[in-house]
Design a protein around this motif. Structure first.
Motif, mmCIF file in Angstrom:
data_model
loop_
_atom_site.group_PDB
_atom_site.id
_atom_site.type_symbol
_atom_site.label_atom_id
_atom_site.label_comp_id
_atom_site.label_asym_id
_atom_site.label_seq_id
_atom_site.Cartn_x
_atom_site.Cartn_y
_atom_site.Cartn_z
ATOM 1 N N TYR A 1 -0.483 9.622 -5.014
ATOM 2 C CA TYR A 1 -0.180 11.078 -4.863
ATOM 3 C C TYR A 1 0.539 11.845 -5.669
ATOM 4 C CZ TYR A 1 1.976 15.198 -2.645
ATOM 5 O OH TYR A 1 2.621 16.355 -2.156
ATOM 6 N N SER B 1 0.128 4.331 -2.656
ATOM 7 C CA SER B 1 -0.259 5.435 -2.334
ATOM 8 C C SER B 1 0.715 6.677 -2.661
ATOM 9 C CB SER B 1 -0.449 5.614 -0.843
ATOM 10 O OG SER B 1 0.777 5.423 0.045
ATOM 11 N N TYR B 2 1.923 6.148 -3.020
ATOM 12 C CA TYR B 2 2.738 7.333 -3.095
ATOM 13 C C TYR B 2 2.723 7.575 -4.701
ATOM 14 C CZ TYR B 2 7.186 9.753 -4.481
ATOM 15 O OH TYR B 2 7.792 10.917 -5.195
ATOM 16 N N LEU C 1 0.846 -1.212 0.044
ATOM 17 C CA LEU C 1 0.041 -0.034 -0.185
ATOM 18 C C LEU C 1 0.865 1.361 -0.044
ATOM 19 C CD1 LEU C 1 -3.007 -0.826 2.229
ATOM 20 C CD2 LEU C 1 -2.830 -0.945 0.009
#
Length: 105
Positions: free
Chosen positions: A34, A30-31, A26
């Motif tokens: 973003y 998520s990076y 995850l």
């Protein structure tokens, strides 16, 4: 399994391995999300800068300028055919040019 003495060491280690596997999946995801959203937001700001530049060109006859949005600097110039906006995103320098018929890559 739960016995009368509590949870065994093997069960605890298995739980930790599962949690670390999920976390290691995850965090990079998520990076990436973003980074993609941040770069898309800067692209939107560059388009807004080109729109504002078109109004300045039309009303004030200035052919270059700088616009700052959310601490990001967008430099624009007009060469008679297209408005080009230069800015920095997470991937480095980016130049977005827009003509009367649309965006030019």
């Amino acid at each position: 399994m739960l016995n009368y003495k509590g949870i065994t060491l093997v069960e605890t280690l298995l739980t930790l391995v599962i949690l670390f596997t999920i976390a290691s999946t995850l965090i990079p995801l998520s990076y990436r999300m973003y980074s993609t959203l941040y770069n898309k937001r800067l692209e939107l700001y560059a388009s807004e800068t080109a729109y504002e530049a078109a109004k300045v060109i039309l009303h004030e006859n200035h052919f270059s300028g700088v616009n700052t949005i959310d601490h990001n600097q967008f430099n624009w110039d007009y060469d008679g055919e297209k408005i080009c906006v230069e800015f920095k995103n997470l991937n480095g320098e980016r130049k977005k040019c827009i003509s009367q018929i649309g965006e030019i890559e």
